[in-house]
Design an enzyme around this catalytic site. Sequence first.
Site, short mmCIF file in Angstrom:
data_model
loop_
_atom_site.label_atom_id
_atom_site.label_comp_id
_atom_site.label_asym_id
_atom_site.label_seq_id
_atom_site.Cartn_x
_atom_site.Cartn_y
_atom_site.Cartn_z
N TYR A 43 0.83 -1.21 0.00
CA TYR A 43 0.00 0.00 0.00
C TYR A 43 0.86 1.26 0.00
CZ TYR A 43 -4.58 -2.21 0.91
OH TYR A 43 -5.75 -2.90 0.82
N GLY A 44 2.03 1.16 0.63
CA GLY A 44 2.92 2.32 0.73
C GLY A 44 3.36 2.87 -0.61
N CYS A 75 -3.36 -1.68 9.59
CA CYS A 75 -2.46 -1.10 8.60
C CYS A 75 -2.47 0.42 8.76
CB CYS A 75 -2.95 -1.48 7.20
SG CYS A 75 -2.01 -0.72 5.86
N ASN A 76 -1.32 0.99 9.07
CA ASN A 76 -1.24 2.45 9.23
C ASN A 76 -1.47 3.16 7.91
OD1 ASN A 76 0.31 3.08 12.11
ND2 ASN A 76 0.80 1.08 11.27
N CYS A 192 4.21 1.04 11.13
CA CYS A 192 3.78 0.11 10.08
C CYS A 192 3.69 -1.24 10.76
CB CYS A 192 4.77 0.07 8.93
SG CYS A 192 4.46 -1.26 7.74
N HIS A 194 3.98 -4.13 9.75
CA HIS A 194 4.97 -5.12 9.33
C HIS A 194 6.23 -5.09 10.20
CE1 HIS A 194 2.60 -5.49 5.66
NE2 HIS A 194 3.34 -6.53 5.33
N1 DGL Z 1 1.32 -2.89 7.08
C1 DGL Z 1 1.13 -1.65 6.47
C2 DGL Z 1 1.16 -0.51 7.49
O1 DGL Z 1 0.92 -0.70 8.66
C3 DGL Z 1 1.88 -1.22 5.24
C4 DGL Z 1 2.63 -2.08 4.33
C5 DGL Z 1 2.42 -1.70 2.87
O2 DGL Z 1 3.11 -0.82 2.34
O3 DGL Z 1 1.52 -2.32 2.29
O4 DGL Z 1 1.36 0.62 7.12
#
Ligand code: DGL
Length: 265
Positions: A43-44, A75-76, A192, A194
């Site tokens: 998503y980033g 997910c942030n 994040c 992850h």
């Molecule tokens: N896990 C996601 C977050 O907390 C982001 C990872 C992504 O870039 O998809 O922001």
Amino acid sequence: MSTPPTILVFDSGLGGLTVLREVVAARPGAHYVYVADDAFFPYGHHDEAEIIARVVPLMGELIGTHDPDLVVIACNTASTLVLSHLRAAYSLPFVGTVPAIKPACVSSKTRRVSVLGTRGTVKREYTRKLISDFAQGCEVTLVGSGELASLAEAALSGASVRDEDIAAELAPCFVGDGAHDPARTDTVVLACTHYPLLLDRLRRLAPWPVDWIDPAPAIARRVSDLLGPAGSESDQAGAEMIFTSKRPHALTEALTPFFGGRVPA
Ligand code: DGL
């Protein structure tokens, strides 16, 4: 025996498992549906309009299929953008994951805090507002990482990830003149979901020790408060893991601890 509530936990990939783990520990009797939108990962790397256009209708489909009692956006990068849209579109409770800037700034002694997130999260108006509302005089350094989420996915999937690659993403978080600077960064917000997957390595590769702030336990408390008292739900609870790419998951052993020992279907 009461029917267990269904909690849907959503992320772009495997990072939300670090939130799931805490929610499962707080509510072991619930039924869990974990959705990784891996077809759109990371998503980033997407712009704001693309993420809204992706997540809002997808969530509608997931709600229609799984009928959850509560959704955690683990997910942030998504939460800092889509929470208000989701709440306007759907009537169930949403719990988001946003950078833990307030507790970090409360606990920092040197008054130097870094926020390590995706490039999307650190650019968000939402994140800037958290800093202007809650930094309380701390100097906050925003560090947007292009690769760390993908490195964490790779590591959890069993691929070898080089220390140098992790250290390069981490380095800008450490502000100050090293060991003898009493004003060096002492707190890093893991913005994040992850990144806690790599926490042991982040600790080992950090140029000096810092406090790492992971919001997952606070999210689990919020979920539990919203659901109310647990009752006697445990017998029928299960767990499902869904990848939007429709790939079958071959990670059973690595995933089971995040589901509190359950093997996700
Ligand atoms: N896990 C996601 C977050 O907390 C982001 C990872 C992504 O870039 O998809 O922001």
